[in-house]
Design a protein around this motif. Structure first.
Motif, mmCIF file in Angstrom:
data_model
loop_
_atom_site.group_PDB
_atom_site.id
_atom_site.type_symbol
_atom_site.label_atom_id
_atom_site.label_comp_id
_atom_site.label_asym_id
_atom_site.label_seq_id
_atom_site.Cartn_x
_atom_site.Cartn_y
_atom_site.Cartn_z
ATOM 1 N N GLN A 54 0.832 -1.208 0.000
ATOM 2 C CA GLN A 54 0.000 0.000 0.000
ATOM 3 C C GLN A 54 0.863 1.253 0.000
ATOM 4 O OE1 GLN A 54 -2.895 -0.735 -1.069
ATOM 5 N NE2 GLN A 54 -4.160 0.034 0.570
ATOM 6 N N LEU A 55 1.920 1.247 0.798
ATOM 7 C CA LEU A 55 2.804 2.412 0.890
ATOM 8 C C LEU A 55 3.928 2.353 -0.142
ATOM 9 C CD1 LEU A 55 3.163 2.720 4.773
ATOM 10 C CD2 LEU A 55 1.605 3.952 3.255
ATOM 11 N N ASN A 56 4.112 1.181 -0.764
ATOM 12 C CA ASN A 56 5.182 0.974 -1.731
ATOM 13 C C ASN A 56 6.547 1.253 -1.104
ATOM 14 O OD1 ASN A 56 6.001 0.147 -4.298
ATOM 15 N ND2 ASN A 56 6.313 2.254 -4.949
ATOM 16 N N ALA A 57 6.722 0.738 0.114
ATOM 17 C CA ALA A 57 7.966 0.994 0.840
ATOM 18 C C ALA A 57 8.229 -0.115 1.849
ATOM 19 C CB ALA A 57 7.881 2.332 1.569
ATOM 20 N N GLY A 58 9.487 -0.232 2.241
ATOM 21 C CA GLY A 58 9.862 -1.165 3.300
ATOM 22 C C GLY A 58 9.544 -0.569 4.661
ATOM 23 N N ARG A 59 9.149 -1.433 5.609
ATOM 24 C CA ARG A 59 8.820 -0.998 6.971
ATOM 25 C C ARG A 59 9.495 -1.944 7.952
ATOM 26 N NH1 ARG A 59 4.376 2.915 7.552
ATOM 27 N NH2 ARG A 59 3.999 1.828 9.480
ATOM 28 N N VAL A 111 8.086 5.886 -6.109
ATOM 29 C CA VAL A 111 7.594 6.846 -5.122
ATOM 30 C C VAL A 111 6.945 6.087 -3.968
ATOM 31 C CG1 VAL A 111 5.998 8.764 -4.776
ATOM 32 C CG2 VAL A 111 7.181 8.521 -6.954
ATOM 33 N N ALA A 112 7.208 6.540 -2.750
ATOM 34 C CA ALA A 112 6.609 5.918 -1.569
ATOM 35 C C ALA A 112 5.967 6.993 -0.695
ATOM 36 C CB ALA A 112 7.670 5.169 -0.770
ATOM 37 N N VAL A 113 4.946 6.611 0.040
ATOM 38 C CA VAL A 113 4.306 7.528 0.981
ATOM 39 C C VAL A 113 5.371 7.986 1.981
ATOM 40 C CG1 VAL A 113 2.596 7.698 2.831
ATOM 41 C CG2 VAL A 113 2.017 6.510 0.713
ATOM 42 N N GLY A 114 5.421 9.283 2.226
ATOM 43 C CA GLY A 114 6.407 9.855 3.150
ATOM 44 C C GLY A 114 7.624 10.448 2.471
ATOM 45 N N ASP A 115 7.860 10.127 1.193
ATOM 46 C CA ASP A 115 8.989 10.708 0.457
ATOM 47 C C ASP A 115 8.793 12.207 0.308
ATOM 48 O OD1 ASP A 115 10.059 8.208 0.076
ATOM 49 O OD2 ASP A 115 9.680 8.119 -2.082
ATOM 50 N N VAL A 116 9.890 12.955 0.306
ATOM 51 C CA VAL A 116 9.844 14.384 0.004
ATOM 52 C C VAL A 116 10.321 14.540 -1.433
ATOM 53 C CG1 VAL A 116 10.713 16.671 0.581
ATOM 54 C CG2 VAL A 116 10.237 15.038 2.404
ATOM 55 N N ASP A 136 -3.401 6.252 -9.128
ATOM 56 C CA ASP A 136 -3.002 5.475 -10.300
ATOM 57 C C ASP A 136 -1.956 6.186 -11.150
ATOM 58 O OD1 ASP A 136 -4.600 3.370 -9.631
ATOM 59 O OD2 ASP A 136 -6.269 4.003 -10.890
ATOM 60 N N LYS A 137 -2.186 7.458 -11.476
ATOM 61 C CA LYS A 137 -1.267 8.184 -12.356
ATOM 62 C C LYS A 137 -0.689 9.426 -11.696
ATOM 63 C CE LYS A 137 -3.500 6.611 -16.537
ATOM 64 N NZ LYS A 137 -4.229 6.965 -17.735
ATOM 65 N N THR A 138 -1.170 9.761 -10.512
ATOM 66 C CA THR A 138 -0.711 10.964 -9.816
ATOM 67 C C THR A 138 -0.320 10.625 -8.389
ATOM 68 O OG1 THR A 138 -2.937 11.531 -9.049
ATOM 69 C CG2 THR A 138 -2.241 12.447 -11.190
ATOM 70 N N VAL A 139 0.260 11.609 -7.731
ATOM 71 C CA VAL A 139 0.643 11.507 -6.330
ATOM 72 C C VAL A 139 0.053 12.719 -5.616
ATOM 73 C CG1 VAL A 139 2.636 11.664 -4.781
ATOM 74 C CG2 VAL A 139 2.772 10.255 -6.825
ATOM 75 N N THR A 140 -0.487 12.513 -4.437
ATOM 76 C CA THR A 140 -0.983 13.629 -3.641
ATOM 77 C C THR A 140 0.137 14.050 -2.700
ATOM 78 O OG1 THR A 140 -3.239 12.781 -3.750
ATOM 79 C CG2 THR A 140 -2.768 14.416 -2.036
ATOM 80 N N LEU A 141 0.534 15.328 -2.806
ATOM 81 C CA LEU A 141 1.621 15.882 -1.995
ATOM 82 C C LEU A 141 1.069 16.919 -1.027
ATOM 83 C CD1 LEU A 141 4.262 16.645 -4.773
ATOM 84 C CD2 LEU A 141 4.363 14.801 -3.122
ATOM 85 N N LEU A 142 1.670 16.997 0.138
ATOM 86 C CA LEU A 142 1.369 18.063 1.078
ATOM 87 C C LEU A 142 2.519 19.055 0.984
ATOM 88 C CD1 LEU A 142 -0.441 19.226 3.286
ATOM 89 C CD2 LEU A 142 0.913 17.936 4.952
ATOM 90 N N CYS A 143 2.213 20.245 0.443
ATOM 91 C CA CYS A 143 3.203 21.308 0.262
ATOM 92 C C CYS A 143 2.805 22.441 1.200
ATOM 93 C CB CYS A 143 3.233 21.784 -1.185
ATOM 94 S SG CYS A 143 3.634 20.499 -2.366
ATOM 95 N N GLY A 144 3.456 22.526 2.327
ATOM 96 C CA GLY A 144 3.044 23.493 3.346
ATOM 97 C C GLY A 144 1.690 23.075 3.875
ATOM 98 N N ARG A 145 0.678 23.903 3.665
ATOM 99 C CA ARG A 145 -0.682 23.568 4.088
ATOM 100 C C ARG A 145 -1.564 23.155 2.921
ATOM 101 N NH1 ARG A 145 -1.790 28.336 8.489
ATOM 102 N NH2 ARG A 145 -0.167 27.669 9.929
ATOM 103 N N ALA A 146 -1.037 23.243 1.709
ATOM 104 C CA ALA A 146 -1.825 22.932 0.507
ATOM 105 C C ALA A 146 -1.534 21.512 0.028
ATOM 106 C CB ALA A 146 -1.498 23.920 -0.605
ATOM 107 N N ARG A 147 -2.564 20.884 -0.529
ATOM 108 C CA ARG A 147 -2.413 19.565 -1.139
ATOM 109 C C ARG A 147 -2.391 19.737 -2.654
ATOM 110 N NH1 ARG A 147 -4.991 14.835 2.141
ATOM 111 N NH2 ARG A 147 -4.864 15.703 4.224
ATOM 112 N N TRP A 148 -1.471 19.051 -3.292
ATOM 113 C CA TRP A 148 -1.329 19.105 -4.736
ATOM 114 C C TRP A 148 -1.415 17.690 -5.286
ATOM 115 C CZ3 TRP A 148 0.436 23.395 -7.844
ATOM 116 C CH2 TRP A 148 0.620 24.579 -7.133
ATOM 117 N N ARG A 149 -2.131 17.525 -6.405
ATOM 118 C CA ARG A 149 -2.109 16.266 -7.155
ATOM 119 C C ARG A 149 -1.211 16.492 -8.347
ATOM 120 N NH1 ARG A 149 -7.729 13.511 -8.327
ATOM 121 N NH2 ARG A 149 -6.478 12.950 -10.110
#
Length: 185
Positions: A54-59, A111-116, A136-149
């Motif tokens: 789900q996160l596409n990362a090692g834990r 890309v993994a959840v938590g990456d900058v 699927d084709k985009t990533v949701t990023l938190l940039c400051g207080r705004a969310r960007w797809r």
């Protein structure tokens, strides 16, 4: 194993061929010799790395119980208990990153959840943000207080070690041109 080549071959396959491949892989992973090969290297209390699809990362997790076909672990970050397949545990410390050969930007599997990550916004400003969700084709990023797809192809790894998630960065060539100075490569 070169995952770039595997992904390239998978992109040429039909949906049916991919489904058939998944069924074959599931059967192979469930064979007792694979399970025992991993199980024999684990001990209760051991700290291991597992792959979270789900996160596409090692834990990191702690082994709580070894069962016949699955292992019970405690995720060290979330403190949740998970029952997972032995094959998801990285006993050989293999590199879990899949590096797709993409002309520009990153591939979804890189890309993994938590990456900058960084991208250029509509105003030609470089922005950095933390990955909140993989679509699927985009990533949701938190940039400051705004969310960007943002499309994966527009994302890049952070190169500036002083970049902070949400910070708006000036691009050297654009800033120099705006000041009247000649842009240098």
């Amino acid at each position: 194993m070169d995952f770039s080549e595997v992904l390239q071959a998978m992109n040429q396959a039909s949906a049916f061929e991919l489904y058939r491949m998944r069924a074959a892989i599931d059967r192979v992973i469930d064979q007792p010799q694979w399970i025992e090969a991993i199980r024999s290297r684990l001990r209760v209390g051991q700290i291991v790395e597992y792959f979270d699809g789900q996160l596409n990362a090692g834990r990191k997790a702690q082994v709580l119980e070894l069962r016949r076909k699955q292992v019970l672990v405690l995720d060290l970050e979330s403190q949740k208990r998970w029952l997972m397949h032995y094959a998801s545990i990285n006993v050989d410390n293999a590199d879990v990153q899949i590096r797709e050969q993409v002309r520009r930007g990153l591939g979804r599997n890189e890309v993994a959840v938590g990456d900058v990550l960084v991208f250029i916004d509509r105003d030609q400003q470089e922005r950095s943000g933390t990955v909140l969700r993989l679509n699927d084709k985009t990533v949701t990023l938190l940039c400051g207080r705004a969310r960007w797809r943002v499309a994966c192809a527009l994302l890049h790894r952070v190169v500036d070690s002083q970049a902070i998630a949400g910070e708006q960065l000036a691009i050297a060539g654009f800033a120099a041109a705006a000041d009247g100075a000649a842009a240098r490569p």
